[in-house]
Structures are given as C-alpha cells and as structure tokens.
Design a protein around this motif. Structure first.
Motif, PDB file in Angstrom:
ATOM      1  N   ASN A   1       0.833  -1.200   0.000  1.00 10.47           N
ATOM      2  CA  ASN A   1       0.000   0.000   0.000  1.00 10.47           C
ATOM      3  C   ASN A   1       0.869   1.252   0.000  1.00 10.47           C
ATOM      4  OD1 ASN A   1      -2.311  -1.683   0.385  1.00 10.47           O
ATOM      5  ND2 ASN A   1      -1.908  -1.724   2.588  1.00 10.47           N
ATOM      6  N   CYS A   2       0.411   2.280  -0.687  1.00 11.96           N
ATOM      7  CA  CYS A   2       1.025   3.610  -0.664  1.00 11.96           C
ATOM      8  C   CYS A   2      -0.040   4.609  -0.225  1.00 11.96           C
ATOM      9  CB  CYS A   2       1.547   4.005  -2.047  1.00 11.96           C
ATOM     10  SG  CYS A   2       2.625   2.805  -2.832  1.00 11.96           S
ATOM     11  N   HIS A   3       0.394   5.804   0.152  1.00 16.63           N
ATOM     12  CA  HIS A   3      -0.554   6.781   0.676  1.00 16.63           C
ATOM     13  C   HIS A   3      -0.248   8.175   0.151  1.00 16.63           C
ATOM     14  CE1 HIS A   3      -1.793   3.664   3.528  1.00 16.63           C
ATOM     15  NE2 HIS A   3      -0.504   3.422   3.654  1.00 16.63           N
ATOM     16  N   ALA A   4      -1.309   8.928  -0.118  1.00 17.34           N
ATOM     17  CA  ALA A   4      -1.199  10.346  -0.472  1.00 17.34           C
ATOM     18  C   ALA A   4      -1.885  11.161   0.620  1.00 17.34           C
ATOM     19  CB  ALA A   4      -1.848  10.619  -1.818  1.00 17.34           C
ATOM     20  N   VAL A   5      -1.314  12.320   0.935  1.00 17.98           N
ATOM     21  CA  VAL A   5      -1.887  13.218   1.936  1.00 17.98           C
ATOM     22  C   VAL A   5      -2.123  14.567   1.270  1.00 17.98           C
ATOM     23  CG1 VAL A   5      -1.609  14.282   4.202  1.00 17.98           C
ATOM     24  CG2 VAL A   5      -0.598  12.025   3.757  1.00 17.98           C
ATOM     25  N   ALA A   6      -3.372  14.999   1.248  1.00 15.95           N
ATOM     26  CA  ALA A   6      -3.729  16.294   0.672  1.00 15.95           C
ATOM     27  C   ALA A   6      -4.182  17.221   1.788  1.00 15.95           C
ATOM     28  CB  ALA A   6      -4.840  16.131  -0.360  1.00 15.95           C
ATOM     29  N   ALA A   7      -3.553  18.390   1.873  1.00  9.37           N
ATOM     30  CA  ALA A   7      -3.883  19.339   2.936  1.00  9.37           C
ATOM     31  C   ALA A   7      -3.419  20.726   2.530  1.00  9.37           C
ATOM     32  CB  ALA A   7      -3.220  18.932   4.255  1.00  9.37           C
ATOM     33  N   GLY A   8      -4.301  21.708   2.716  1.00  9.17           N
ATOM     34  CA  GLY A   8      -3.913  23.095   2.488  1.00  9.17           C
ATOM     35  C   GLY A   8      -3.363  23.368   1.110  1.00  9.17           C
ATOM     36  N   GLY A   9      -3.905  22.701   0.106  1.00  8.92           N
ATOM     37  CA  GLY A   9      -3.417  22.903  -1.248  1.00  8.92           C
ATOM     38  C   GLY A   9      -2.137  22.164  -1.578  1.00  8.92           C
ATOM     39  N   ARG A  10      -1.610  21.377  -0.639  1.00  5.94           N
ATOM     40  CA  ARG A  10      -0.386  20.600  -0.857  1.00  5.94           C
ATOM     41  C   ARG A  10      -0.740  19.140  -1.064  1.00  5.94           C
ATOM     42  NH1 ARG A  10       4.579  22.341   1.288  1.00  5.94           N
ATOM     43  NH2 ARG A  10       4.948  20.215   2.000  1.00  5.94           N
ATOM     44  N   LEU A  11       0.019  18.469  -1.923  1.00 13.78           N
ATOM     45  CA  LEU A  11      -0.132  17.039  -2.133  1.00 13.78           C
ATOM     46  C   LEU A  11       1.195  16.369  -1.803  1.00 13.78           C
ATOM     47  CD1 LEU A  11      -1.822  14.632  -3.068  1.00 13.78           C
ATOM     48  CD2 LEU A  11      -1.025  15.074  -5.402  1.00 13.78           C
ATOM     49  N   MET A  12       1.140  15.427  -0.871  1.00 10.85           N
ATOM     50  CA  MET A  12       2.336  14.705  -0.426  1.00 10.85           C
ATOM     51  C   MET A  12       2.094  13.205  -0.557  1.00 10.85           C
ATOM     52  SD  MET A  12       2.891  17.068   2.976  1.00 10.85           S
ATOM     53  CE  MET A  12       1.113  17.348   3.123  1.00 10.85           C
ATOM     54  N   LEU A  13       3.146  12.464  -0.773  1.00 10.86           N
ATOM     55  CA  LEU A  13       3.064  11.009  -0.842  1.00 10.86           C
ATOM     56  C   LEU A  13       3.893  10.397   0.273  1.00 10.86           C
ATOM     57  CD1 LEU A  13       3.616  10.369  -4.669  1.00 10.86           C
ATOM     58  CD2 LEU A  13       1.452  10.734  -3.464  1.00 10.86           C
ATOM     59  N   VAL A  14       3.447   9.247   0.738  1.00  9.14           N
ATOM     60  CA  VAL A  14       4.270   8.417   1.621  1.00  9.14           C
ATOM     61  C   VAL A  14       4.512   7.109   0.875  1.00  9.14           C
ATOM     62  CG1 VAL A  14       4.509   7.310   3.864  1.00  9.14           C
ATOM     63  CG2 VAL A  14       3.261   9.474   3.671  1.00  9.14           C
ATOM     64  N   ASP A  15       5.732   6.971   0.346  1.00 11.46           N
ATOM     65  CA  ASP A  15       6.181   5.820  -0.434  1.00 11.46           C
ATOM     66  C   ASP A  15       5.524   5.802  -1.824  1.00 11.46           C
ATOM     67  OD1 ASP A  15       7.907   5.035   1.600  1.00 11.46           O
ATOM     68  OD2 ASP A  15       6.410   3.739   2.532  1.00 11.46           O
ATOM     69  N   THR A  16       6.145   5.023  -2.727  1.00  5.80           N
ATOM     70  CA  THR A  16       5.750   5.116  -4.139  1.00  5.80           C
ATOM     71  C   THR A  16       5.570   3.769  -4.822  1.00  5.80           C
ATOM     72  OG1 THR A  16       8.057   5.235  -4.897  1.00  5.80           O
ATOM     73  CG2 THR A  16       6.968   7.321  -4.344  1.00  5.80           C
ATOM     74  N   GLY A  17       5.564   2.669  -4.077  1.00  2.73           N
ATOM     75  CA  GLY A  17       5.333   1.374  -4.684  1.00  2.73           C
ATOM     76  C   GLY A  17       6.525   0.819  -5.436  1.00  2.73           C
ATOM     77  N   GLY A  18       6.280  -0.302  -6.143  1.00  2.00           N
ATOM     78  CA  GLY A  18       7.375  -1.045  -6.746  1.00  2.00           C
ATOM     79  C   GLY A  18       7.494  -0.922  -8.248  1.00  2.00           C
ATOM     80  N   ARG A  19       6.699  -0.016  -8.852  1.00  2.00           N
ATOM     81  CA  ARG A  19       6.718   0.139 -10.305  1.00  2.00           C
ATOM     82  C   ARG A  19       6.609  -1.251 -10.954  1.00  2.00           C
ATOM     83  NH1 ARG A  19      11.811   2.297 -11.992  1.00  2.00           N
ATOM     84  NH2 ARG A  19      12.125   0.439 -13.264  1.00  2.00           N
ATOM     85  N   ASN A  20       7.479  -1.569 -11.915  1.00  3.44           N
ATOM     86  CA  ASN A  20       7.404  -2.862 -12.603  1.00  3.44           C
ATOM     87  C   ASN A  20       8.567  -3.777 -12.246  1.00  3.44           C
ATOM     88  OD1 ASN A  20       9.409  -1.393 -13.830  1.00  3.44           O
ATOM     89  ND2 ASN A  20       8.920  -2.055 -15.917  1.00  3.44           N
ATOM     90  N   VAL A  21       9.267  -3.483 -11.150  1.00  4.93           N
ATOM     91  CA  VAL A  21      10.501  -4.222 -10.871  1.00  4.93           C
ATOM     92  C   VAL A  21      10.268  -5.467 -10.017  1.00  4.93           C
ATOM     93  CG1 VAL A  21      11.829  -2.085 -11.031  1.00  4.93           C
ATOM     94  CG2 VAL A  21      11.101  -2.915  -8.776  1.00  4.93           C
TER      95      VAL A  21
END
Length: 322
Positions: free
Chosen positions: A94-114
C-alpha cells in the motif's frame, strides 16, 4: 393502412431473427473471459481537515523463509488458523497520499514494474484518483526497499514526480549509498542497493535528509522506528484531535507479527531493534487509541491496534464513504 399477410410474416421473421441474434450475443458475452483485475484499490480517509488516500500498488508472494529460523511450523499453524496459505506468504503493498492546504504529499511510491506483474499499479491509481504526479510537492519515504522507492523513477531513470522534494532519514540514505554495505550484502540482496540508488538519483537536487523526530511538513511529524532498515521512519498525520500514523513496515507478516510481535522478518537489517521498534509502536498505538496505516496490511491497511496480554489484535476500519 392494412398490413398484408406477406408483410406480417416478413416482420415476424425479422423480429425473430433479431431476438435470436440478441440471444446469441448475450450467450457470447457470458462466455467471454472476464477481466480479472480487481478494482477496489483506492480508499479515502479523513484526518481532520486532511485527506489521506490509500492505494494498493499490488502484492508480492514470498516463501515462508521470511519467518525467523525455528518458527516455520508455528507460523504455518497460525496461518492455517486464519485461513491463509501455508506454503507461501502474500504481502499487500500500500502507498498513501496526503492532501492538505493545497499541498499534495506522498508516503512511499510502490514497486513500479521491478517486482513482478502483481505490483506496480500505484501510478495508474494516482491518476484515477484525480491526482497529477506533477502536483506532488513532497515524497516522504518510510525507507528505501524496492517496494517503496522504485515508483520514484521511470524505467529510464527519470523522476516521475518532477516537482517533488524527497524526504528520507539520513541513516537510510547513507546505508543504501554505502559501497561497503553493498559489498558486504549477499549477492541476492545487492539488487536492492541498485534500485534504492536509482530511485533517489534524479532527486538529489531536491533531497532533504532528516535526523530526528519532528515536523517534516505542515501537520506531518516523523517518528523514527529503525531496525527493519537503518533509518526506517513512520509519519504521524495530525489535524485537530485527529491522527493517523503511517507506519511503513512495522508489520511485514500479518497476522503473525501481531500475534508474535517478537518475531522479526529474515530481511530485517537489525532484528532485535526491529522487534523493539515494533513493540514500542504497537504499545503507542494501543495506549493512545491511535489509528494506523501500514504498507503490508490488507488493503486499505488502516485500523487500530489493541494489546491482549503478550499479543496484539488488529481491527481494520470499516469501508465507508466520506
């Protein structure tokens, strides 16, 4: 105008042919192979005024050698009791995005195709959720294992989040960029060093290394929990009285590490320290009735932890609309 018998018969024949074709098409559609990809892979969770979106990047399968020596038989018994495969273990990612106050942040980005065909869905899901990778201003890494860092870059090594700052613990960055550490690692593990370096490379001009607990972005606090890796870090999302701890890989093997919190995984860098961090975070979550989100918990990976003697229970959130 009266309808002739010939016209009536022709019309009836045409209607019958249409019904027959409709029936044939319906049967053909019913016999066609179904699309087997599951779609419930985006879940939104409010934390006060902040919106956390969980994405299921996919899953990985590994043999039970991920369990520490001497615990395989008991591990199989516990998995069987929970109606789970005892020949191999499946890890959600699982990965997570946090949206707050007009900002977009991610926590981790997954494994793509590797990491094989069952993972690497994060980028498509991010767009499906209405987010443009160019909007991402900050990427927070819990650590730099391939299933967390590979989604930072394209197969050609280009940054997939062109406007994002990369935030990671300094011990984590140093570990994966140490030639000494890479040369000491087993040959099978050296690929992880390569992927960690490739993931971070295009962000070096926008890299922020952190060294202690504290606020890393508005409403987000770093909480060090090393052991799984050198700089493994959780991120506490807070808004008003609401809180969510995105804890990364505090748990790799659900449900076993809730039932046996002293069991490390074979790929933990410092096994005693990983157990210490796990029990500390478990106790924190239980005592403070803190909602948590985990990378390797069944999607969406959000819920609460309750202590039961020497064991812990995990209570997943109920799926609901906002």
């Amino acid at each position: 105008m009266a309808t002739s018998r010939r016209e009536f018969l022709l019309g009836t024949a045409a209607a019958g042919a249409t019904l027959m074709l409709d029936g044939l098409e319906a049967r053909a559609a019913a016999q066609a192979p179904a699309q087997m990809t599951q779609v419930a892979s985006i879940y939104r969770h409010k934390v006060g005024d902040m919106l956390v979106t969980s994405f299921m990047d996919g899953y990985l399968r590994r043999p039970l050698t991920v369990l520490p020596d001497g615990n395989t038989d008991e591990g199989k018994r516990l998995l069987a009791e929970h109606f789970m495969d005892t020949a191999q273990f499946q890890f959600p990612v699982n990965c997570h995005a946090v949206a707050a106050g007009g900002r977009l942040m991610l926590v981790d980005t997954g494994g793509r195709n590797v990491l094989g065909p069952t993972a690497g869905r994060f980028h498509g899901l991010l767009r499906a959720a209405g987010y443009d990778p160019a909007q991402v201003g900050t990427v927070l890494l819990t650590h730099m294992h391939p299933d967390h860092v590979s989604g930072l870059v394209s197969p050609e090594g280009k940054a997939l989040f062109p406007n994002a700052e990369l935030v990671v613990h300094e011990n984590e960055w140093k570990h994966w960029h140490s030639d000494e550490n890479m040369n000491k690692a087993p040959e099978a593990a050296q690929g992880a060093f390569k992927l960690a370096r490739e993931g971070g490379a295009p962000y070096k001009g926008r890299l922020r290394l952190i060294s202690k607990d504290g606020e890393v972005a508005p409403g987000i606090t770093a909480v060090a929990c090393p052991g799984h890796t050198a700089g493994h870090t959780a991120f506490l999302v807070s808004s008003g009285s609401a809180r969510l701890l995105i804890w990364g890989d505090i748990v790799n093997i659900q449900p076993l590490q809730f039932l046996r919190p002293h069991w490390p995984a074979t790929f933990d860098l410092d096994k005693p320290l990983s157990v210490q961090s796990r029990t500390r975070i478990f106790d924190m979550a239980s005592q403070e009735r803190l909602t948590i989100a985990g990378t390797h918990l069944g999607f969406p990976g959000i819920g609460n932890v309750v202590k039961r003697g020497n064991e812990y229970d995990f209570h997943p959130v109920r799926w609901q609309d906002l």
